[in-house]
Design a protein around this motif. Structure first.
Motif, PDB file in Angstrom:
ATOM      1  N   SER A   1       4.387   6.188  -8.667  1.00  0.00           N
ATOM      2  CA  SER A   1       4.604   5.656  -7.313  1.00  0.00           C
ATOM      3  C   SER A   1       5.958   4.970  -7.192  1.00  0.00           C
TER       4      SER A   1
ATOM      5  N   THR B   1       1.144   4.152  -2.970  1.00  0.00           N
ATOM      6  CA  THR B   1       0.512   5.427  -2.634  1.00  0.00           C
ATOM      7  C   THR B   1       1.454   6.613  -2.733  1.00  0.00           C
TER       8      THR B   1
ATOM      9  N   ILE C   1       1.847  11.926  -1.947  1.00  0.00           N
ATOM     10  CA  ILE C   1       0.773  11.045  -2.409  1.00  0.00           C
ATOM     11  C   ILE C   1       0.587  11.243  -3.915  1.00  0.00           C
TER      12      ILE C   1
ATOM     13  N   TRP D   1       0.838  -1.211   0.000  1.00  0.00           N
ATOM     14  CA  TRP D   1       0.000   0.000   0.000  1.00  0.00           C
ATOM     15  C   TRP D   1       0.867   1.254   0.000  1.00  0.00           C
TER      16      TRP D   1
END
Length: 204
Positions: free
Chosen positions: A89, A75, A82, A71
């Motif tokens: 990412s 993220t 973010i 995760w």
């Protein structure tokens, strides 16, 4: 074909390990079975609770930590901002680093590498990740030829099942065996997928 490929590779690996790592005479094994009886509800409930508790204490911790890591990587970017697009990412960057490893197999794209990384959580997430990253089946089929798709299927079939399976191996055999299983299965999957892609390229 995939089903029987898995069986065949399993038999070949068993024969190989029997002649190397587990060489020697088989140790006789005798198990005395108790009398068959109708199980009591209390005994069944207690056994289920003990097994579930043991799994939650040992395996679930590994799964939980791995979920948080995936995760986090999906993220945030390298500056810990973010991201709105998954291609920016940390996970996409890491997938881009390992993508050349899969180029000889016919699917050296960072999006496919990302899907394979998330597949360590559960093989089902490979398909969902590909759907999210490519947006449509048409985009995916444009990138993959039938041969490279077959190679990808073989790799997905044979590489490490999921974090839960590795956690169970670690619980039963220890960390060294768990690491060996991960590395060994990934190497076998790469070799078999390469064999499929290489053999297919000769005939197509």
């Amino acid at each position: 074909i995939l089903y029987f490929t898995g069986i065949l590779v399993g038999i070949l690996m068993a024969l190989l390990m029997r002649g190397t790592m587990f060489k020697g005479e088989a140790v006789p094994f005798v198990m005395e079975l108790p009398n068959y009886r109708m199980p009591g509800a209390k005994n069944v409930a207690q056994l289920l609770w003990e097994k579930a508790k043991d799994f939650l204490q040992r395996a679930f911790t590994v799964i939980f930590v791995a979920t948080i890591i995936i995760w986090f990587l999906q993220t945030f970017d390298l500056r810990f901002n973010i991201v709105s697009d998954s291609k920016d990412s940390i996970l996409a960057v890491v997938a881009g680093w390992i993508a050349p490893i899969f180029a000889p197999l016919g699917f050296g794209d960072w999006r496919i590498s990302t899907a394979l990384i998330t597949g360590f959580m559960a093989k089902e997430s490979v398909v969902s990740t590909l759907t999210v990253l490519f947006g449509s089946s048409t985009a995916l089929t444009t990138l993959l030829t039938p041969l490279s798709a077959a190679s990808l299927l073989v790799f997905c079939l044979l590489y490490t099942p999921c974090v839960a399976a590795i956690a169970s191996v670690k619980r039963e055999l220890g960390g060294k065996w768990a690491a060996g299983v991960v590395i060994g299965q990934c190497v076998i999957a790469w070799l078999m997928a390469g064999l499929v892609y290489g053999m297919g390229s000769l005939f197509i």
